[in-house]
Design a protein around this motif. Structure first.
Motif, PDB file in Angstrom:
ATOM      1  N   LEU A 179       0.829  -1.214   0.000  1.00 39.00           N
ATOM      2  CA  LEU A 179       0.000   0.000   0.000  1.00 39.00           C
ATOM      3  C   LEU A 179       0.857   1.255   0.000  1.00 39.00           C
ATOM      4  N   ASN A 180       1.898   1.284   0.796  1.00 37.58           N
ATOM      5  CA  ASN A 180       2.756   2.465   0.840  1.00 37.58           C
ATOM      6  C   ASN A 180       3.488   2.669  -0.481  1.00 37.58           C
ATOM      7  N   VAL A 181       3.947   1.570  -1.077  1.00 36.52           N
ATOM      8  CA  VAL A 181       4.633   1.680  -2.364  1.00 36.52           C
ATOM      9  C   VAL A 181       3.677   2.192  -3.441  1.00 36.52           C
ATOM     10  N   MET A 182       2.487   1.609  -3.525  1.00 31.43           N
ATOM     11  CA  MET A 182       1.542   1.988  -4.573  1.00 31.43           C
ATOM     12  C   MET A 182       0.952   3.376  -4.337  1.00 31.43           C
ATOM     13  N   ARG A 183       0.755   3.768  -3.097  1.00 34.37           N
ATOM     14  CA  ARG A 183       0.256   5.124  -2.838  1.00 34.37           C
ATOM     15  C   ARG A 183       1.311   6.165  -3.180  1.00 34.37           C
ATOM     16  N   GLY A 184       2.558   5.789  -3.057  1.00 33.38           N
ATOM     17  CA  GLY A 184       3.618   6.684  -3.505  1.00 33.38           C
ATOM     18  C   GLY A 184       3.680   6.757  -5.015  1.00 33.38           C
ATOM     19  N   CYS A 185       3.531   5.599  -5.672  1.00 31.05           N
ATOM     20  CA  CYS A 185       3.570   5.562  -7.140  1.00 31.05           C
ATOM     21  C   CYS A 185       2.363   6.246  -7.767  1.00 31.05           C
ATOM     22  N   LEU A 186       1.197   6.167  -7.115  1.00 29.84           N
ATOM     23  CA  LEU A 186      -0.055   6.711  -7.673  1.00 29.84           C
ATOM     24  C   LEU A 186      -0.531   7.949  -6.919  1.00 29.84           C
ATOM     25  N   ALA A 187       0.426   8.685  -6.363  1.00 39.13           N
ATOM     26  CA  ALA A 187       0.072   9.864  -5.567  1.00 39.13           C
ATOM     27  C   ALA A 187      -0.638  10.919  -6.401  1.00 39.13           C
ATOM     28  N   ASN A 188      -0.129  11.190  -7.595  1.00 42.37           N
ATOM     29  CA  ASN A 188      -0.745  12.210  -8.451  1.00 42.37           C
ATOM     30  C   ASN A 188      -2.131  11.786  -8.914  1.00 42.37           C
ATOM     31  N   GLN A 189      -2.283  10.513  -9.257  1.00 40.26           N
ATOM     32  CA  GLN A 189      -3.590  10.012  -9.693  1.00 40.26           C
ATOM     33  C   GLN A 189      -4.631  10.162  -8.589  1.00 40.26           C
ATOM     34  N   ALA A 190      -4.224   9.935  -7.352  1.00 41.09           N
ATOM     35  CA  ALA A 190      -5.165  10.042  -6.230  1.00 41.09           C
ATOM     36  C   ALA A 190      -5.684  11.462  -6.065  1.00 41.09           C
ATOM     37  N   ASP A 191      -4.864  12.453  -6.455  1.00 37.82           N
ATOM     38  CA  ASP A 191      -5.310  13.847  -6.350  1.00 37.82           C
ATOM     39  C   ASP A 191      -6.431  14.173  -7.333  1.00 37.82           C
ATOM     40  N   LEU A 192      -6.629  13.310  -8.315  1.00 37.48           N
ATOM     41  CA  LEU A 192      -7.716  13.486  -9.279  1.00 37.48           C
ATOM     42  C   LEU A 192      -9.068  13.163  -8.650  1.00 37.48           C
ATOM     43  N   ASP A 193      -9.051  12.448  -7.560  1.00 39.81           N
ATOM     44  CA  ASP A 193     -10.269  11.854  -7.003  1.00 39.81           C
ATOM     45  C   ASP A 193     -11.346  12.871  -6.642  1.00 39.81           C
ATOM     46  N   THR A 194     -10.962  13.998  -6.060  1.00 41.13           N
ATOM     47  CA  THR A 194     -11.962  14.978  -5.617  1.00 41.13           C
ATOM     48  C   THR A 194     -12.789  15.502  -6.779  1.00 41.13           C
TER      49      THR A 194
END
Length: 584
Positions: free
Chosen positions: A271-286
């Protein structure tokens, strides 16, 4: 003696453990088999453990890995973390591409069916009167289709509807006043005051509101469905950073170096590795979730008050009602026009029987049908046509707007797309959880924590770029957000504003629309300064018939002779209209 015995036992245990580990690394056969199964050359793997001091990612020490293996396994790691993200993104793209195509086809077919229905109905009802003016209605539907496809960049819907009714008035006005000659300038005067004359009753206003709301809602919803695959495609193609690839390599393949090829990463570590790799994508969520909420709200509108089908299906009946309103009020409308635009010249050819025969005009713009009942807006052929559509089995004077069927986009269709929209919420923020679920990871102590087979002790950090400042496994520069993703956030935000406007019946999707759609009430279409004050031509002084473009505002001083002359002309015109049937 006892102490000496304990020391001897401990020494033997340590030597036994070290011997077992060393014996395992002396044989790298399992690593060779696993490595070659990935498509790599088995000769890259040493036959037995070697000194791993040169390794850049994995723990140094006695190892079955080489620097060359690390480089190749890093590339493999990049592909393996990208694969599940690509698969999920592709599924999402396919889902909404299919929904877009379905709804787009549905709305286009409704437009085409409405045009065919109007043509067939008007041929039966109005005969040659319609056939000779069919181009007007064909252009009307072509304009509606262009607006559906391209919006206000191609068609100003309000202006188009105003022009349609003005053109229809001009054609009908000539038909109901065939005993007069009308110049183009005269007819321009008539057209400019279509809204003030209200020859078609309240039908144009109601239809404009209904068409605007339904078309804006339909095309904006379809546009939103088309946008989703585009956004997903662009975001899913964003490349992983070097630090992400490095962290993925350490998570997936560093166990190979110690000979533990079957060891899976700990779930929290993943989870920590993938959340680091997909950090920018997660910002799209809102903005993604805001967009989906707006799509869901507009879907509710399409099922209810802004339903496209309920407007398009009975549009032929609505326009027919407008025509019958004009027919019923033709005498009053004509007199108001004569009063405002001047008395027209009599048509001398109309006096000859041959001319009357050639026109085929009976003095009324009425339905051409052998079994037609009296043609009034309150019933008869309109009522018959409405009932033939099975919209309502009800007789008597009633507005077609009350009879308009509340057909909806199929509940199955809307329920399906709403279900998919809801399911797509939080897609980006849950990607790490989806990737790290199932058989890809292992729980508890029987997993790889980045350095050994043991429990992962670090705290799981949150989603998004800002939270990665404390990520223990991936180095993320939180000061450099991804440009592609930031641009898609802006695209989603803009589309959400269009969807919210469409929910209220407004079209704001075209920045280059110079004219705009205007307010709810249309203008008269007159470009002259006098039109701002002359809101009612019925009270203006009749101008010279030879020059109908004069200012329609009362001049203040008029001679009694000119007033009397105008009244005489008006009475003559009325007499001619009443005597027209007998002249035949």
């Amino acid at each position: 003696m006892k102490t000496l015995f304990q020391c001897l036992v401990c020494t033997l245990v340590v030597l036994s453990v070290c011997g077992t580990a060393e014996q395992k690394l002396k044989n790298c056969n399992e690593v060779r088999a696993a490595y070659s199964s990935k498509g790599f050359n088995v000769n890259d793997v040493p036959n037995k453990g070697i000194n791993g001091a040169a390794l850049k990612v994995c723990p140094q020490g006695f190892s079955c890995c080489t620097v060359e293996m690390e480089e190749k396994l890093s590339q493999q790691s990049h592909s393996e973390i990208k694969a599940p993200v690509s698969r999920l993104s592709t599924n999402l793209q396919s889902t909404f591409k299919q929904r877009h195509d379905h709804f787009d086809k549905f709305f286009r077919e409704l437009l085409k069916n409405a045009e065919v229905s109007l043509h067939n109905m008007f041929v039966r009802t109005y005969g040659m009167m319609y056939v000779q003016n069919a181009e007007l209605f064909k252009n009307f539907f072509e304009a509606l289709t262009r607006y559906y496809v391209s919006g206000s960049s191609a068609i100003n819907l309000e202006s188009m509807l105003s022009d349609f009714w003005a053109d229809l008035l001009e054609r009908m006005f000539r038909l109901v006043n065939v005993q007069y000659e009308f110049s183009d300038a005269y007819m321009e005067c008539v057209s400019r005051h279509t809204e003030q004359l209200q020859p078609f009753g309240d039908v144009p206003r109601k239809l404009r509101i209904q068409l605007t709301r339904a078309f804006v809602a339909a095309r904006t919803f379809v546009r939103g469905l088309a946008l989703m695959p585009e956004v997903v495609n662009k975001v899913s193609t964003v490349s992983a950073s070097p630090s992400c690839v490095r962290a993925a390599m350490k998570m997936l393949y560093c166990p190979y170096c110690s000979g533990q090829v079957a060891l899976k990463p700990c779930q929290n570590y993943c989870l920590n590795v993938m959340r680091g790799c997909l950090a920018n994508q997660a910002d799209l969520d809102t903005e993604w979730n805001n967009f989906l909420d707006a799509m869901l709200s507009l879907a509710e509108r399409l099922e209810g008050p802004f339903n496209f089908e309920s407007v398009m299906d009975p549009i032929d009946v609505k326009i027919s009602e407008a025509i019958m309103n004009m027919q019923e009020n033709s005498m009053q409308v004509s007199q108001k026009v004569f009063h405002g635009c001047g008395q027209p010249k009599p048509n001398m050819a109309f006096r000859s029987k041959r001319s009357v025969k050639e026109t085929g005009f009976t003095g009324r713009f009425r339905p051409y049908s052998p079994d037609a009942r009296p043609t009034t807006a309150a019933g008869t052929s309109l009522d018959r046509l409405v009932r033939s559509k099975k919209t309502q089995n009800k007789a008597g004077p009633v507005s077609v707007f009350e009879l308009a069927p509340h057909f909806c986009v199929s509940p199955t269709q809307t329920n399906d797309v709403k279900k998919k929209l809801k399911h797509a919420k939080k897609f980006w923020s849950t990607l790490p959880d989806t990737v790290c679920a199932g058989e890809r990871t292992a729980p508890g102590d029987e997993c790889w924590n980045g350095t050994a087979k043991s429990r992962y002790e670090s705290v799981v950090i949150g989603n998004g770029l800002a939270n990665q400042v404390s990520n223990p496994d991936v180095d993320v520069d939180i000061t450099k957000p991804d440009i592609v993703i930031r641009s898609q956030i802006a695209v989603l935000k803009e589309m959400t504003s269009w969807l919210k406007a469409a929910y209220s019946g407004n079209d704001i999707s075209m920045d280059n629309d110079e004219e705009g759609s205007g307010g709810e009430e249309s203008g008269s279409g007159c470009d002259y300064p006098s039109c701002n004050t002359d809101r009612d031509i019925y009270f203006s002084t009749p101008p010279n018939p030879g020059n109908p473009r004069v200012n329609l505002v009362q001049s203040g001083t008029s001679s009694g002779v000119s007033v009397q002359g105008s009244m005489v002309l008006a009475l003559c015109g009325l007499t001619l209209a009443l005597l027209a049937p007998q002249l035949r």
